[in-house]
Design a protein around this motif. Sequence first.
Motif, PDB file in Angstrom:
ATOM      1  N   ARG A 194     -17.341   4.605  -6.804  1.00 36.13           N
ATOM      2  CA  ARG A 194     -17.557   4.301  -8.220  1.00 36.13           C
ATOM      3  C   ARG A 194     -16.561   3.240  -8.714  1.00 36.13           C
ATOM      4  NH1 ARG A 194     -19.706   8.064 -12.469  1.00 36.13           N
ATOM      5  NH2 ARG A 194     -20.231   9.275 -10.629  1.00 36.13           N
ATOM      6  N   ALA A 195     -15.297   3.384  -8.322  1.00 35.49           N
ATOM      7  CA  ALA A 195     -14.277   2.424  -8.761  1.00 35.49           C
ATOM      8  C   ALA A 195     -14.592   1.018  -8.248  1.00 35.49           C
ATOM      9  CB  ALA A 195     -12.893   2.868  -8.290  1.00 35.49           C
ATOM     10  N   SER A 196     -15.095   0.919  -7.024  1.00 40.98           N
ATOM     11  CA  SER A 196     -15.466  -0.393  -6.472  1.00 40.98           C
ATOM     12  C   SER A 196     -16.656  -0.991  -7.211  1.00 40.98           C
ATOM     13  CB  SER A 196     -15.792  -0.274  -4.988  1.00 40.98           C
ATOM     14  OG  SER A 196     -14.631   0.042  -4.258  1.00 40.98           O
ATOM     15  N   ILE A 197     -17.590  -0.137  -7.600  1.00 38.99           N
ATOM     16  CA  ILE A 197     -18.748  -0.627  -8.378  1.00 38.99           C
ATOM     17  C   ILE A 197     -18.258  -1.187  -9.701  1.00 38.99           C
ATOM     18  CG2 ILE A 197     -20.851   0.041  -9.610  1.00 38.99           C
ATOM     19  CD1 ILE A 197     -21.373   2.070  -7.332  1.00 38.99           C
ATOM     20  N   TYR A 198     -17.416  -0.423 -10.405  1.00 37.30           N
ATOM     21  CA  TYR A 198     -16.898  -0.883 -11.697  1.00 37.30           C
ATOM     22  C   TYR A 198     -16.064  -2.152 -11.543  1.00 37.30           C
ATOM     23  CZ  TYR A 198     -18.377   3.478 -13.934  1.00 37.30           C
ATOM     24  OH  TYR A 198     -19.114   4.520 -14.442  1.00 37.30           O
ATOM     25  N   ALA A 199     -15.230  -2.202 -10.510  1.00 32.95           N
ATOM     26  CA  ALA A 199     -14.354  -3.363 -10.312  1.00 32.95           C
ATOM     27  C   ALA A 199     -15.152  -4.624  -9.979  1.00 32.95           C
ATOM     28  CB  ALA A 199     -13.344  -3.071  -9.201  1.00 32.95           C
ATOM     29  N   THR A 200     -16.240  -4.459  -9.252  1.00 29.30           N
ATOM     30  CA  THR A 200     -17.028  -5.610  -8.809  1.00 29.30           C
ATOM     31  C   THR A 200     -18.094  -6.019  -9.817  1.00 29.30           C
ATOM     32  OG1 THR A 200     -16.676  -4.927  -6.526  1.00 29.30           O
ATOM     33  CG2 THR A 200     -18.459  -6.513  -6.931  1.00 29.30           C
ATOM     34  N   PHE A 201     -18.760  -5.036 -10.404  1.00 29.00           N
ATOM     35  CA  PHE A 201     -19.924  -5.333 -11.241  1.00 29.00           C
ATOM     36  C   PHE A 201     -19.755  -4.967 -12.708  1.00 29.00           C
ATOM     37  CE2 PHE A 201     -21.587  -4.388  -6.937  1.00 29.00           C
ATOM     38  CZ  PHE A 201     -22.100  -5.641  -6.642  1.00 29.00           C
TER      39      PHE A 201
END
Length: 194
Positions: free
Chosen positions: A41-48
Motif C-alpha cells: 500500500r505504501a508503495s502504491i501511495y508513494a508512486t501513484f
Amino acid sequence: MGRSKEFDPDAALQSALELFWRRGYEATSMADLVDRLGIGRASIYATFGSKHELYLRALDRYNENRDPGLLRELSQPGPALPAVRAVLRRFAAEAGADDRRREGCFVVNTAAELAAHDPAAARRVEASWSHIETLLHSSLVRARAQGELPPDRDPRTLARMLLVLMQGLRVVGKASDDSGRVRDAAEQALKLLD
C-alpha cells in the motif's frame, strides 16, 4: 542513496487499469489493488498517490492507447463515408462480442459511475468523446465536400449523433446478450447517412 523501486510502475499501472476497468472505481478497494499489483500500500501511495489519482492515471493510460486505428480508418484518402460506416459497424460488433461485452468501455464505465460527481473524471470522459466526435466530424465534412453526403446534412450534428450512438452501443452491448440489438441500431443509424 535512495532505494530503487522493486516493481515496474508501468506494469503496475497497467494492472490497475485492468482491475478498475473490470470492477469499477467504487468496487475496487485498496486491498484489491495491493493484491493485484503485488506491491505494498505504501508503495502504491508513494508512486501513484491516492486510489483516485491511480484511477485517473489508469484512465489517462486507457485514453492514450484508445483505438489507435480510429484516426487511421477515418483519415484514409478516397471516399469518407465507407470508413464512417465501417467504424460504426466495428463498434457495434465489438459491443456485442462475448469476449469484450462484460468489460465494456473504460471511458463509458467511468461516465456512468463517476462523471456526474467527479470533475476530473468528467473532463477525461469529455476529452475522449470530443476526440471521437472531431474525427467523425472531419470525415463527414470531407464526405459532404466529395458529394457522398447530401448537402442538407449537417456534419456536426451527424457526428454528435454517431458519437452518442456509439457510446450507447457500448452500454447496451455490455448489458445485453442480444448482439442483434446493437447491430440493428447501428444499421438503422447508417441510413441517416444516405
